[in-house]
Write a protein that holds these residues in place. Sequence first.
Motif, PDB file in Angstrom:
ATOM      1  N   ALA A   1       0.831  -1.207   0.000  1.00 51.10           N
ATOM      2  CA  ALA A   1       0.000   0.000   0.000  1.00 51.10           C
ATOM      3  C   ALA A   1       0.867   1.259   0.000  1.00 51.10           C
ATOM      4  O   ALA A   1       0.568   2.240  -0.694  1.00 51.10           O
ATOM      5  N   ALA A   2       1.955   1.253   0.757  1.00 50.29           N
ATOM      6  CA  ALA A   2       2.860   2.405   0.765  1.00 50.29           C
ATOM      7  C   ALA A   2       3.540   2.575  -0.584  1.00 50.29           C
ATOM      8  O   ALA A   2       3.803   3.700  -1.025  1.00 50.29           O
ATOM      9  N   THR A   3       3.828   1.477  -1.247  1.00 46.61           N
ATOM     10  CA  THR A   3       4.462   1.545  -2.564  1.00 46.61           C
ATOM     11  C   THR A   3       3.532   2.180  -3.585  1.00 46.61           C
ATOM     12  O   THR A   3       3.957   2.996  -4.407  1.00 46.61           O
ATOM     13  N   VAL A   4       2.266   1.829  -3.545  1.00 50.09           N
ATOM     14  CA  VAL A   4       1.293   2.464  -4.436  1.00 50.09           C
ATOM     15  C   VAL A   4       1.252   3.966  -4.184  1.00 50.09           C
ATOM     16  O   VAL A   4       1.249   4.772  -5.122  1.00 50.09           O
ATOM     17  N   ALA A   5       1.239   4.355  -2.912  1.00 54.13           N
ATOM     18  CA  ALA A   5       1.216   5.779  -2.581  1.00 54.13           C
ATOM     19  C   ALA A   5       2.459   6.486  -3.114  1.00 54.13           C
ATOM     20  O   ALA A   5       2.386   7.606  -3.635  1.00 54.13           O
TER      21      ALA A   5
ATOM     22  N   LEU B   1       3.214  10.685   2.388  1.00 52.06           N
ATOM     23  CA  LEU B   1       2.560   9.793   1.427  1.00 52.06           C
ATOM     24  C   LEU B   1       1.073   9.637   1.705  1.00 52.06           C
ATOM     25  O   LEU B   1       0.348   9.039   0.906  1.00 52.06           O
ATOM     26  N   GLY B   2       0.621  10.154   2.838  1.00 43.72           N
ATOM     27  CA  GLY B   2      -0.782   9.966   3.189  1.00 43.72           C
ATOM     28  C   GLY B   2      -1.116   8.504   3.424  1.00 43.72           C
ATOM     29  O   GLY B   2      -2.219   8.044   3.119  1.00 43.72           O
ATOM     30  N   TRP B   3      -0.170   7.771   3.994  1.00 46.23           N
ATOM     31  CA  TRP B   3      -0.289   6.318   4.180  1.00 46.23           C
ATOM     32  C   TRP B   3      -0.359   5.984   5.661  1.00 46.23           C
ATOM     33  O   TRP B   3       0.330   6.593   6.478  1.00 46.23           O
ATOM     34  N   THR B   4      -1.208   5.034   6.004  1.00 43.34           N
ATOM     35  CA  THR B   4      -1.306   4.545   7.379  1.00 43.34           C
ATOM     36  C   THR B   4      -1.318   3.023   7.340  1.00 43.34           C
ATOM     37  O   THR B   4      -2.116   2.429   6.602  1.00 43.34           O
ATOM     38  N   PRO B   5      -0.457   2.343   8.087  1.00 43.92           N
ATOM     39  CA  PRO B   5      -0.454   0.882   8.048  1.00 43.92           C
ATOM     40  C   PRO B   5      -1.728   0.287   8.631  1.00 43.92           C
ATOM     41  O   PRO B   5      -2.242   0.759   9.650  1.00 43.92           O
ATOM     42  N   ARG B   6      -2.218  -0.734   7.967  1.00 40.97           N
ATOM     43  CA  ARG B   6      -3.376  -1.461   8.483  1.00 40.97           C
ATOM     44  C   ARG B   6      -3.037  -2.137   9.805  1.00 40.97           C
ATOM     45  O   ARG B   6      -3.883  -2.247  10.698  1.00 40.97           O
TER      46      ARG B   6
END
Length: 315
Positions: free
Chosen positions: A222-226, A297-302
Amino acid sequence: MRIFIAGATGAVGSRLVPLLTGSGHDVFGTSRNERGRAAVDAMGVTGIVMDPLDATSVRAAVAQAKPDVVVHQLTALSGMSGNMKKWDQEFAMTNRLRTEAIDHLLAAAQASGVRRFVAQSYGGHWTNQRTGGPVKTENDPFVEEPGKEAKQSWRALKHLEDAVTTAAGIEGVVLRYGNFYGPGNALSRRGEMGELIRRRKIPVVGGGGGVWSWIHIDDAVAATVAAIERGAPGIYNVVDDDPAPVAQWLPYLAEQLGGKKPMRLPAWTAKPLIGEFGVLMMTEVRGSSNAKAKRELGWTPRYPSWREGFRTGIG
């Protein structure tokens, strides 16, 4: 966007493809042989056979795809024994993929007018400086002396990060993944590392003060997509929110895997078994902060903590 994934059949690449196609991207994925190419085609994208260590092959593959973004996910980690005394030997091919292959990919990307390049690096523990606090950011330097068993691997990661972030005309993004766990990985219920822990083959050494950073494989994807879609050039630690010492996470992990508590060994006893580097990993390494990746990145781990991840997401 047109996205070229070098290493589309690997742990990250194979999970990355469906997320990117689901977002409407046109994806091209490489493998080193026809069997792998067919597996990429079966994902519903365009498979390309590419020898990542051959500059001509790489240039032809990138030219065929005409991508906007090149993503480096090339490793050779299957079948590794986990022998810390032979770290550089076991990472020898991966080190070539982080040096020779990265240079070929960057040159091909520049020749084809690619604007963005995203590359896999590492930030789970041993590359971090081992002085000061227990958690390091992207602004902290690499460790200067990683341990004699890992010097070639250290040089390879340094080369990758320097090459990607300084490539002319390229928006270079480096993702320092933490230690992977989850389905299909060595650290899973059926994986090699999971089996070693369940059988008490990995001890807590000394006080077990080495701090590790973890990341579930799906959170890494998911972080890679971001990063592909919106990441500014630079380096990002892709880890969970909970860096923790070996003395905390290893016994908990053994319990979740259905094993007994790990043995405890003094450092002097363990050194002949796991080497200088192994002792450092268990006693002195530092974890990584994910604050920049979450913020930019606007990313948060699940799975914000390995505690929840080991319990419910290890696979």
